[in-house]
Scaffold this motif. Structure first.
Motif, PDB file in Angstrom:
ATOM      1  N   SER A 120       0.852  -1.186   0.000  1.00 21.80           N
ATOM      2  CA  SER A 120       0.000   0.000   0.000  1.00 21.80           C
ATOM      3  C   SER A 120       0.888   1.236   0.000  1.00 21.80           C
ATOM      4  N   LEU A 121       0.756   2.034  -1.047  1.00 23.79           N
ATOM      5  CA  LEU A 121       1.538   3.261  -1.162  1.00 23.79           C
ATOM      6  C   LEU A 121       0.714   4.453  -0.674  1.00 23.79           C
ATOM      7  N   HIS A 122       1.325   5.271   0.177  1.00 20.82           N
ATOM      8  CA  HIS A 122       0.680   6.497   0.667  1.00 20.82           C
ATOM      9  C   HIS A 122       1.382   7.695   0.034  1.00 20.82           C
ATOM     10  N   SER A 123       0.579   8.574  -0.574  1.00 17.07           N
ATOM     11  CA  SER A 123       1.149   9.734  -1.262  1.00 17.07           C
ATOM     12  C   SER A 123       0.617  11.032  -0.669  1.00 17.07           C
ATOM     13  N   ASP A 124       1.545  11.967  -0.430  1.00 14.94           N
ATOM     14  CA  ASP A 124       1.185  13.329  -0.033  1.00 14.94           C
ATOM     15  C   ASP A 124       1.171  14.272  -1.228  1.00 14.94           C
ATOM     16  N   LEU A 125       1.385  13.708  -2.420  1.00 13.38           N
ATOM     17  CA  LEU A 125       1.490  14.526  -3.624  1.00 13.38           C
ATOM     18  C   LEU A 125       0.117  14.765  -4.247  1.00 13.38           C
ATOM     19  N   ALA A 126      -0.062  15.945  -4.805  1.00 13.45           N
ATOM     20  CA  ALA A 126      -1.319  16.278  -5.470  1.00 13.45           C
ATOM     21  C   ALA A 126      -1.298  15.902  -6.943  1.00 13.45           C
ATOM     22  N   THR A 127      -0.145  15.490  -7.443  1.00 12.03           N
ATOM     23  CA  THR A 127       0.012  15.154  -8.854  1.00 12.03           C
ATOM     24  C   THR A 127       0.408  13.680  -9.001  1.00 12.03           C
ATOM     25  N   PRO A 128       0.240  13.114 -10.209  1.00 16.01           N
ATOM     26  CA  PRO A 128       0.694  11.735 -10.435  1.00 16.01           C
ATOM     27  C   PRO A 128       2.188  11.610 -10.177  1.00 16.01           C
ATOM     28  N   TYR A 129       2.611  10.407  -9.836  1.00 13.16           N
ATOM     29  CA  TYR A 129       4.012  10.178  -9.521  1.00 13.16           C
ATOM     30  C   TYR A 129       4.442   8.818 -10.062  1.00 13.16           C
ATOM     31  N   GLU A 130       5.745   8.665 -10.278  1.00 16.16           N
ATOM     32  CA  GLU A 130       6.304   7.417 -10.803  1.00 16.16           C
ATOM     33  C   GLU A 130       7.010   6.641  -9.696  1.00 16.16           C
ATOM     34  N   VAL A 131       6.833   5.331  -9.723  1.00 15.13           N
ATOM     35  CA  VAL A 131       7.541   4.428  -8.810  1.00 15.13           C
ATOM     36  C   VAL A 131       8.246   3.383  -9.665  1.00 15.13           C
ATOM     37  N   ASN A 222      14.636  -3.648  -5.197  1.00 12.38           N
ATOM     38  CA  ASN A 222      14.741  -2.249  -4.795  1.00 12.38           C
ATOM     39  C   ASN A 222      13.533  -1.479  -5.316  1.00 12.38           C
ATOM     40  N   LEU A 223      12.854  -0.776  -4.436  1.00 13.46           N
ATOM     41  CA  LEU A 223      11.700   0.039  -4.808  1.00 13.46           C
ATOM     42  C   LEU A 223      12.100   1.502  -4.664  1.00 13.46           C
ATOM     43  N   ILE A 224      12.055   2.246  -5.775  1.00 16.28           N
ATOM     44  CA  ILE A 224      12.477   3.646  -5.785  1.00 16.28           C
ATOM     45  C   ILE A 224      11.242   4.533  -5.718  1.00 16.28           C
TER      46      ILE A 224
END
Length: 280
Positions: A120-131, A222-224
């Motif tokens: 489960s990824l938690h994001s504080d970002l308001a925009t899309p992001y890459e993992v 490794n998860l970036i």
């Protein structure tokens, strides 16, 4: 050291189809077998998985299987460690003073390790992001005088959609280093499937040849993550968090010794006295 054969592409396609129709089951596993006679009958079969049965809580973060003797005719070992995010595989056949062996379909020796989880990824970002999810594979193949190959694959993607895949075969003699990598774009908080597999298979060994695949130099996951994105939880509860064995209390051995002594003393007191019975 990539070998993007048609078979590799086929495997990737099949895995992609599977990802569209099934949600990953959080599990780690290791397995191996031999078919030294080449008669399609698997021998020296080992397998271990956690959790068992699937869907129950994890009690271990690592599983390991092995068979044979490192100094004998054959040996393999495979382990999957979801706590340390490592996969390891090693296989060898020493065919010294023996006839040639071959099985071009299932192999005369095979070992594999794999892991699957949902994070489960938690994001504080308001925009899309890459993992980005990577698997660093380092190993040494000594396969002159036979036919053998290593294989690695990874998958990563949202549980509600399609996974992205990367895979590679390793079939050249000598040391190699490779990085598999997939990148997915997410928005907000999301659950994602994540998986990896590492295997080594010997298909043929010439007379008096020794074939070795050392993929136990560790394949590291490794998860970036970008700043502002964290792993909030994992379905396994142990992704990147090793489960430590529960130590015995220091006083437990003394406690068990005391119980044994008490039982023995009670037994002696309650045992009938043969001499007393004779006097009566």
């Amino acid at each position: 050291m990539r070998n993007p054969s048609a078979y590799s592409l086929l495997c990737g396609g099949l895995l992609a189809c599977f990802s569209l129709s099934a949600h990953a089951v959080s599990q780690i596993g290791a397995a191996g077998y031999t078919d030294l006679d080449g008669n399609f009958v698997r021998e020296n079969v080992t397998a271990d998985a956690e959790p068992s049965p699937p869907g129950t809580p994890f009690d271990r973060s690592v599983v390991t299987v092995q068979a044979g003797d490192p100094n004998g005719a054959f040996y393999y070992i495979a382990s999957a460690d979801i706590g340390l995010l490592e996969l390891k595989v090693f296989g060898q056949i020493d065919n010294t003073a023996q006839d040639a062996k071959a099985n071009g379909e299932i192999g005369v020796l095979s070992a594999r390790a794999e892991l699957d989880d949902v994070i489960s990824l938690h994001s504080d970002l308001a925009t899309p992001y890459e993992v980005t999810f990577e698997l660093q594979v380092d190993g040494i193949l000594s396969i002159l005088g036979g036919s053998a190959s290593g294989f690695a694959s990874i998958n990563f993607g949202p549980t509600s959609g399609a996974d992205a895949f990367d895979s590679s075969f390793y079939s050249s003699d000598g040391a190699f280093s490779d990085t598999l990598s997939v990148t997915k774009t997410f928005t907000g908080n999301v659950d994602a499937d994540i998986g990896a597999l590492l295997s080594f298979t010997i298909f043929a060994v010439d007379q008096n040849a020794i074939i070795t695949g050392a993929l136990n130099n560790t394949a590291t996951l490794n998860l970036i993550l970008p700043q502002g994105v964290t792993i909030a939880a994992s379905e396994s509860g142990t992704f990147g968090i090793p489960i430590q064995p529960v130590p015995l209390p220091a006083a437990l051995p003394l406690f068990l010794t005391g119980i044994a002594a008490t039982w023995a003393g009670s037994f002696r007191r309650n045992r009938p006295c043969g001499r007393c019975a004779a006097e009566v």
